[in-house]
Motif scaffolding. Structure first.
Motif, PDB file in Angstrom:
ATOM      1  N   GLY A  44      51.946  96.482 103.972  1.00  0.00           N
ATOM      2  CA  GLY A  44      52.863  97.613 104.025  1.00  0.00           C
ATOM      3  C   GLY A  44      54.131  97.388 103.223  1.00  0.00           C
ATOM      4  N   TRP A  45      54.095  96.401 102.304  1.00  0.00           N
ATOM      5  CA  TRP A  45      55.247  96.130 101.457  1.00  0.00           C
ATOM      6  C   TRP A  45      55.141  96.940 100.173  1.00  0.00           C
ATOM      7  CZ3 TRP A  45      54.149  90.165 101.763  1.00  0.00           C
ATOM      8  CH2 TRP A  45      54.398  89.723 103.068  1.00  0.00           C
ATOM      9  N   GLN A  46      56.250  97.015  99.455  1.00  0.00           N
ATOM     10  CA  GLN A  46      56.219  97.661  98.143  1.00  0.00           C
ATOM     11  C   GLN A  46      55.473  96.769  97.159  1.00  0.00           C
ATOM     12  OE1 GLN A  46      60.568  98.371  97.732  1.00  0.00           O
ATOM     13  NE2 GLN A  46      60.016 100.510  97.436  1.00  0.00           N
ATOM     14  N   ASP A  47      54.815  97.418  96.198  1.00  0.00           N
ATOM     15  CA  ASP A  47      54.119  96.682  95.144  1.00  0.00           C
ATOM     16  C   ASP A  47      55.130  95.772  94.437  1.00  0.00           C
ATOM     17  OD1 ASP A  47      52.665  95.789  92.985  1.00  0.00           O
ATOM     18  OD2 ASP A  47      52.270  97.773  92.141  1.00  0.00           O
ATOM     19  N   PRO A  48      54.894  94.443  94.385  1.00  0.00           N
ATOM     20  CA  PRO A  48      55.851  93.555  93.724  1.00  0.00           C
ATOM     21  C   PRO A  48      56.009  93.854  92.244  1.00  0.00           C
ATOM     22  CG  PRO A  48      53.813  92.391  94.213  1.00  0.00           C
ATOM     23  CD  PRO A  48      53.752  93.702  94.942  1.00  0.00           C
ATOM     24  N   GLY A  49      55.005  94.477  91.634  1.00  0.00           N
ATOM     25  CA  GLY A  49      55.128  94.908  90.252  1.00  0.00           C
ATOM     26  C   GLY A  49      54.704  93.880  89.221  1.00  0.00           C
ATOM     27  N   ALA A  50      54.487  94.374  88.010  1.00  0.00           N
ATOM     28  CA  ALA A  50      54.032  93.521  86.916  1.00  0.00           C
ATOM     29  C   ALA A  50      55.082  92.485  86.532  1.00  0.00           C
ATOM     30  CB  ALA A  50      53.672  94.391  85.703  1.00  0.00           C
ATOM     31  N   ALA A  51      56.372  92.844  86.643  1.00  0.00           N
ATOM     32  CA  ALA A  51      57.436  91.902  86.278  1.00  0.00           C
ATOM     33  C   ALA A  51      57.432  90.699  87.221  1.00  0.00           C
ATOM     34  CB  ALA A  51      58.791  92.597  86.311  1.00  0.00           C
ATOM     35  N   PHE A  52      57.293  90.943  88.516  1.00  0.00           N
ATOM     36  CA  PHE A  52      57.233  89.853  89.491  1.00  0.00           C
ATOM     37  C   PHE A  52      56.044  88.951  89.202  1.00  0.00           C
ATOM     38  CE2 PHE A  52      55.567  88.011  93.388  1.00  0.00           C
ATOM     39  CZ  PHE A  52      56.688  87.445  93.968  1.00  0.00           C
ATOM     40  N   THR A  53      54.890  89.559  88.908  1.00  0.00           N
ATOM     41  CA  THR A  53      53.687  88.781  88.597  1.00  0.00           C
ATOM     42  C   THR A  53      53.915  87.897  87.392  1.00  0.00           C
ATOM     43  OG1 THR A  53      52.266  90.538  89.486  1.00  0.00           O
ATOM     44  CG2 THR A  53      51.245  88.933  87.997  1.00  0.00           C
ATOM     45  N   ALA A  54      54.475  88.468  86.322  1.00  0.00           N
ATOM     46  CA  ALA A  54      54.680  87.713  85.085  1.00  0.00           C
ATOM     47  C   ALA A  54      55.660  86.567  85.274  1.00  0.00           C
ATOM     48  CB  ALA A  54      55.167  88.653  83.980  1.00  0.00           C
ATOM     49  N   ILE A  55      56.718  86.801  86.034  1.00  0.00           N
ATOM     50  CA  ILE A  55      57.734  85.758  86.229  1.00  0.00           C
ATOM     51  C   ILE A  55      57.198  84.631  87.101  1.00  0.00           C
ATOM     52  CG2 ILE A  55      60.004  85.259  87.207  1.00  0.00           C
ATOM     53  CD1 ILE A  55      60.816  88.144  86.386  1.00  0.00           C
ATOM     54  N   THR A  56      56.498  84.976  88.189  1.00  0.00           N
ATOM     55  CA  THR A  56      55.964  83.923  89.055  1.00  0.00           C
ATOM     56  C   THR A  56      54.855  83.134  88.365  1.00  0.00           C
ATOM     57  OG1 THR A  56      54.480  85.550  90.110  1.00  0.00           O
ATOM     58  CG2 THR A  56      56.562  85.051  91.222  1.00  0.00           C
ATOM     59  N   GLN A  57      54.196  83.746  87.389  1.00  0.00           N
ATOM     60  CA  GLN A  57      53.171  83.025  86.636  1.00  0.00           C
ATOM     61  C   GLN A  57      53.779  81.896  85.801  1.00  0.00           C
ATOM     62  OE1 GLN A  57      51.123  86.199  84.556  1.00  0.00           O
ATOM     63  NE2 GLN A  57      49.380  86.086  85.957  1.00  0.00           N
ATOM     64  N   ILE A  58      55.083  81.983  85.531  1.00  0.00           N
ATOM     65  CA  ILE A  58      55.746  80.874  84.844  1.00  0.00           C
ATOM     66  C   ILE A  58      55.637  79.618  85.710  1.00  0.00           C
ATOM     67  CG2 ILE A  58      57.967  79.978  84.029  1.00  0.00           C
ATOM     68  CD1 ILE A  58      58.738  82.819  83.274  1.00  0.00           C
ATOM     69  N   GLY A  59      55.721  79.803  87.014  1.00  0.00           N
ATOM     70  CA  GLY A  59      55.573  78.670  87.927  1.00  0.00           C
ATOM     71  C   GLY A  59      54.198  78.050  87.853  1.00  0.00           C
ATOM     72  N   THR A  60      53.161  78.892  87.873  1.00  0.00           N
ATOM     73  CA  THR A  60      51.802  78.360  87.823  1.00  0.00           C
ATOM     74  C   THR A  60      51.503  77.728  86.463  1.00  0.00           C
ATOM     75  OG1 THR A  60      51.029  80.612  87.343  1.00  0.00           O
ATOM     76  CG2 THR A  60      50.830  79.839  89.603  1.00  0.00           C
ATOM     77  N   GLU A  61      52.044  78.301  85.397  1.00  0.00           N
ATOM     78  CA  GLU A  61      51.800  77.713  84.083  1.00  0.00           C
ATOM     79  C   GLU A  61      52.577  76.413  83.893  1.00  0.00           C
ATOM     80  OE1 GLU A  61      49.317  78.599  82.142  1.00  0.00           O
ATOM     81  OE2 GLU A  61      48.985  79.997  83.803  1.00  0.00           O
ATOM     82  N   THR A  62      53.694  76.275  84.585  1.00  0.00           N
ATOM     83  CA  THR A  62      54.399  74.990  84.572  1.00  0.00           C
ATOM     84  C   THR A  62      53.523  73.924  85.211  1.00  0.00           C
ATOM     85  OG1 THR A  62      56.553  76.099  84.703  1.00  0.00           O
ATOM     86  CG2 THR A  62      56.500  73.768  85.291  1.00  0.00           C
ATOM     87  N   ALA A  63      52.769  74.318  86.238  1.00  0.00           N
ATOM     88  CA  ALA A  63      51.820  73.396  86.861  1.00  0.00           C
ATOM     89  C   ALA A  63      50.751  72.974  85.855  1.00  0.00           C
ATOM     90  CB  ALA A  63      51.171  74.063  88.081  1.00  0.00           C
ATOM     91  N   VAL A  64      50.307  73.909  85.018  1.00  0.00           N
ATOM     92  CA  VAL A  64      49.333  73.583  83.971  1.00  0.00           C
ATOM     93  C   VAL A  64      49.927  72.588  82.978  1.00  0.00           C
ATOM     94  CG1 VAL A  64      48.016  74.510  82.010  1.00  0.00           C
ATOM     95  CG2 VAL A  64      48.111  75.782  84.147  1.00  0.00           C
ATOM     96  N   LEU A  65      51.169  72.839  82.578  1.00  0.00           N
ATOM     97  CA  LEU A  65      51.839  71.952  81.623  1.00  0.00           C
ATOM     98  C   LEU A  65      51.918  70.524  82.163  1.00  0.00           C
ATOM     99  CD1 LEU A  65      54.799  74.219  80.422  1.00  0.00           C
ATOM    100  CD2 LEU A  65      52.783  73.548  79.098  1.00  0.00           C
ATOM    101  N   ILE A  66      52.203  70.386  83.430  1.00  0.00           N
ATOM    102  CA  ILE A  66      52.321  69.050  84.017  1.00  0.00           C
ATOM    103  C   ILE A  66      50.955  68.412  84.223  1.00  0.00           C
ATOM    104  CG2 ILE A  66      53.049  67.780  86.084  1.00  0.00           C
ATOM    105  CD1 ILE A  66      55.363  69.742  86.340  1.00  0.00           C
ATOM    106  N   TYR A  67      49.991  69.181  84.729  1.00  0.00           N
ATOM    107  CA  TYR A  67      48.662  68.621  84.995  1.00  0.00           C
ATOM    108  C   TYR A  67      47.962  68.189  83.706  1.00  0.00           C
ATOM    109  CZ  TYR A  67      44.059  67.984  87.041  1.00  0.00           C
ATOM    110  OH  TYR A  67      42.865  67.440  87.456  1.00  0.00           O
ATOM    111  N   PHE A  68      48.093  69.016  82.656  1.00  0.00           N
ATOM    112  CA  PHE A  68      47.444  68.709  81.378  1.00  0.00           C
ATOM    113  C   PHE A  68      48.446  68.149  80.366  1.00  0.00           C
ATOM    114  CE2 PHE A  68      44.652  72.090  83.101  1.00  0.00           C
ATOM    115  CZ  PHE A  68      43.436  71.417  83.050  1.00  0.00           C
ATOM    116  N   ARG A  69      49.503  67.507  80.839  1.00  0.00           N
ATOM    117  CA  ARG A  69      50.583  67.076  79.946  1.00  0.00           C
ATOM    118  C   ARG A  69      50.099  66.146  78.832  1.00  0.00           C
ATOM    119  NH1 ARG A  69      50.877  64.798  84.821  1.00  0.00           N
ATOM    120  NH2 ARG A  69      51.015  62.531  85.063  1.00  0.00           N
ATOM    121  N   LYS A  70      49.157  65.265  79.135  1.00  0.00           N
ATOM    122  CA  LYS A  70      48.663  64.343  78.099  1.00  0.00           C
ATOM    123  C   LYS A  70      47.887  65.102  77.035  1.00  0.00           C
ATOM    124  CE  LYS A  70      48.425  60.291  81.125  1.00  0.00           C
ATOM    125  NZ  LYS A  70      47.528  59.258  81.731  1.00  0.00           N
TER     126      LYS A  70
END
Length: 291
Positions: free
Chosen positions: A35-61
């Motif tokens: 019953g919350w408001q749609d977080p929107g495409a902007a929220f999705t794109a910004i939070t994906q920076i967090g998940t992609e930072t995880a990719v950068l660290i996991y595959f850093r080598k």
């Protein structure tokens, strides 16, 4: 957006970003069911920076080697035959489709594409596609009664053509319900790549596209002031932590496990969503949060 909402949505983003179930769809659905408001495409794109930072660290080598080799190849012709240098170019080539379509279809991505009926359809259709790709891969890996196992391709076999096809598959994930990892990994399986090779390139390919999209949304949001920065940044940190754990698990799991549990989950969720929208329990449209 409240802090509790940001905690839940950050967890959802991190837990679903790398699984073939569509993180954007789950963010949209979590908000709708709660019953919350749609977080929107902007929220999705910004939070994906967090998940992609995880990719950068996991595959850093891997990423460090690729970047170093790619820069050296700019001035050293001999380095252009190096696999890591070629991977750098292939990631660039594969990022072109989503870059072009992301800019071209920005209004549709933030509006009509977020219709829950489209999300449900994509969950089912792409689920079936992933299932077919998974069965083809399993058939090659195990062989059959009258058929020897078939050797599938590794990233050493990646060509410009295949990289571009991967990129087109990734671009399909602009529609909620498709799944970036689901589309690119299944595309790789259809092209004959091993599961872990398809997943690895899928994760590497997502880095420039997602970081660029996130940066663009940050710049746009700073100009409009339509983002609750505290909760959004908190959700991004949560997405990073949970996303890193999922990558570590998924890369071990994918080497010898079937995608079918994800396929049945997608289909069941899509059907449930169609029923709920059709019965009027959920509205296919939702107002995007303004702050």
């Amino acid at each position: 957006m409240s802090w509790f909402e940001s905690l839940v949505l950050g967890l959802v983003q991190g837990l679903t970003e790398f699984l073939p179930v569509s993180s954007s769809a789950h963010l949209r659905l979590t908000a709708a069911f709660s019953g919350w408001q749609d977080p929107g495409a902007a929220f999705t794109a910004i939070t994906q920076i967090g998940t992609e930072t995880a990719v950068l660290i996991y595959f850093r080598k891997d990423i460090g080697r690729i970047i170093a080799a790619w820069f050296r190849s700019l001035t050293d012709k001999a380095m252009r035959r190096d696999h890591d240098a070629q991977m750098g170019w292939l990631v660039i080539v594969g990022s072109i489709p989503i870059g072009v379509l992301g800019v071209t279809l920005k209004d549709q991505i933030e509006g009509p594409f977020r219709d829950l009926r489209i999300t449900a359809t994509m969950l089912i259709v792409v689920g079936v596609v992933i299932g077919i790709a998974d069965r083809l891969a399993a058939r090659d890996e195990k062989g059959g009664r009258h058929r020897a196992p078939k050797q599938r391709k590794t990233l050493e076999n990646l060509s410009v053509k295949d990289g571009l096809i991967y990129g087109l598959c990734q671009a399909c994930a602009l529609i909620p319900g498709v799944s970036r990892s689901g589309a690119t990994i299944s595309g790789g399986l259809f092209m004959g790549y091993r599961r872990e090779a398809a997943a690895r390139y899928s994760f590497l390919l997502a880095v420039p596209a997602v970081l660029a999209s996130g940066a663009f949304e940050v710049k746009d949001a700073m100009g409009t002031g339509h983002v609750s920065w505290g909760p959004t940044l908190f959700a991004t940190v949560i997405a990073f932590a949970s996303g890193y754990a999922v990558i570590a698990w998924f890369m071990k799991w994918i080497s010898n496990k079937s995608f079918m549990p994800f396929v049945w989950y997608r289909i069941a969720l899509g059907v449930l969503l169609i029923v709920l929208v059709g019965a009027g329990y959920l509205s296919p449209h939702a107002a995007e949060s303004a702050g």
